[in-house]
Design a protein around this motif. Structure first.
Motif, mmCIF file in Angstrom:
data_model
loop_
_atom_site.group_PDB
_atom_site.id
_atom_site.type_symbol
_atom_site.label_atom_id
_atom_site.label_comp_id
_atom_site.label_asym_id
_atom_site.label_seq_id
_atom_site.Cartn_x
_atom_site.Cartn_y
_atom_site.Cartn_z
ATOM 1 N N VAL A 56 0.742 2.645 1.009
ATOM 2 C CA VAL A 56 0.874 1.651 -0.058
ATOM 3 C C VAL A 56 -0.283 1.737 -1.049
ATOM 4 C CG1 VAL A 56 0.942 -0.845 -0.527
ATOM 5 C CG2 VAL A 56 2.247 0.103 1.388
ATOM 6 N N ASP A 84 1.187 -0.078 -4.316
ATOM 7 C CA ASP A 84 2.622 0.017 -4.582
ATOM 8 C C ASP A 84 3.342 -1.300 -4.338
ATOM 9 O OD1 ASP A 84 2.408 2.663 -5.292
ATOM 10 O OD2 ASP A 84 3.068 3.435 -3.342
ATOM 11 N N GLU A 85 2.735 -2.170 -3.535
ATOM 12 C CA GLU A 85 3.338 -3.475 -3.254
ATOM 13 C C GLU A 85 2.237 -4.503 -3.039
ATOM 14 O OE1 GLU A 85 4.500 -3.712 1.362
ATOM 15 O OE2 GLU A 85 5.344 -1.919 0.400
ATOM 16 N N GLN A 130 0.407 -6.173 -6.553
ATOM 17 C CA GLN A 130 0.595 -4.728 -6.730
ATOM 18 C C GLN A 130 0.156 -4.302 -8.121
ATOM 19 O OE1 GLN A 130 4.910 -4.529 -6.176
ATOM 20 N NE2 GLN A 130 5.076 -3.725 -8.260
ATOM 21 N N THR A 158 0.372 -3.238 6.138
ATOM 22 C CA THR A 158 0.888 -4.411 5.442
ATOM 23 C C THR A 158 1.400 -5.414 6.468
ATOM 24 O OG1 THR A 158 3.154 -3.568 5.284
ATOM 25 C CG2 THR A 158 1.621 -2.972 3.490
ATOM 26 N N LEU A 164 -0.845 0.999 4.996
ATOM 27 C CA LEU A 164 -1.487 0.506 3.782
ATOM 28 C C LEU A 164 -2.581 1.458 3.318
ATOM 29 C CD1 LEU A 164 -1.951 -1.705 1.668
ATOM 30 C CD2 LEU A 164 -3.278 -2.953 3.366
#
Length: 188
Positions: A56, A84-85, A130, A158, A164
């Motif tokens: 992520v 990314d999130e 994000q 995450t 992550l």
């Protein structure tokens, strides 16, 4: 990026807390993904991004100053990257701290809880949105840190247990800018 700098800051803060709790009698160089911060003995800090492209967090840069981190000194961490999130409460980090071959700490931390505990030192709090982030964070190390080579391995996840981030940080408090023999031995 804020999350990354805070993660690296938390590594140094946790490291400091280990020293202060008595569990241990214990650069202007820039880091880029997939190789170490330390080149040819210019620093006593090595940071390796052990994440892959499906993680992520995508780390762009980590910069640690001064080049040589010493007990009792303040260091500055500058970091940037992209999430990314959004990182939500429930995200965790598995942390292993070693002094040489001896494991000093092996613990799972709730990232958001740790950030909240350090809210006076770290402005970033959960949720962490994000997108691209950059941060500069100062960390003061205790003077009681003994001469030794410390390694901190961090695998973060995450709240949904997706990968992550992964960081492998080594700080060699035995090294000194004038100790060329040790620096050459460590670069092999």
């Amino acid at each position: 990026m804020k999350f990354l700098a805070c993660t690296v800051s938390l590594i140094f803060i946790l490291f400091s807390n280990i020293v202060l709790a008595g569990l241990v009698s214990w650069s202007s160089q820039s880091y880029k993904p997939s190789y170490y911060l330390n080149r040819a003995g210019k620093s006593n800090v090595w940071i390796k991004d052990c994440s892959s492209s499906n993680y992520v967090l995508h780390i762009d840069n980590i910069k640690i100053t001064p080049d040589f981190v010493t007990p009792g000194a303040e260091l500055t961490i500058e970091a940037s990257g992209t999430l990314d999130e959004t990182v939500l409460p429930g995200a965790t980090a598995n942390v292993i701290v070693k002094l040489g071959v001896v494991t000093l700490l092996k613990k799972k931390f709730d990232i958001c809880d740790e950030l909240q505990k350090k809210e006076d030192e770290i402005a970033l709090q959960c949720p962490i949105n994000q997108g691209y982030l950059a941060l500069i964070q100062k960390v003061s190390l205790p003077k009681e840190i003994p001469k030794g080579k410390f390694r901190v391995l961090v695998n973060a996840y995450t709240a949904d247990e997706n990968d992550l981030a992964c960081l492998d940080v080594t700080v060699d408090f035995r090294a000194h800018p004038s100790n060329r023999f040790l620096q050459l031995a460590e670069s092999d």
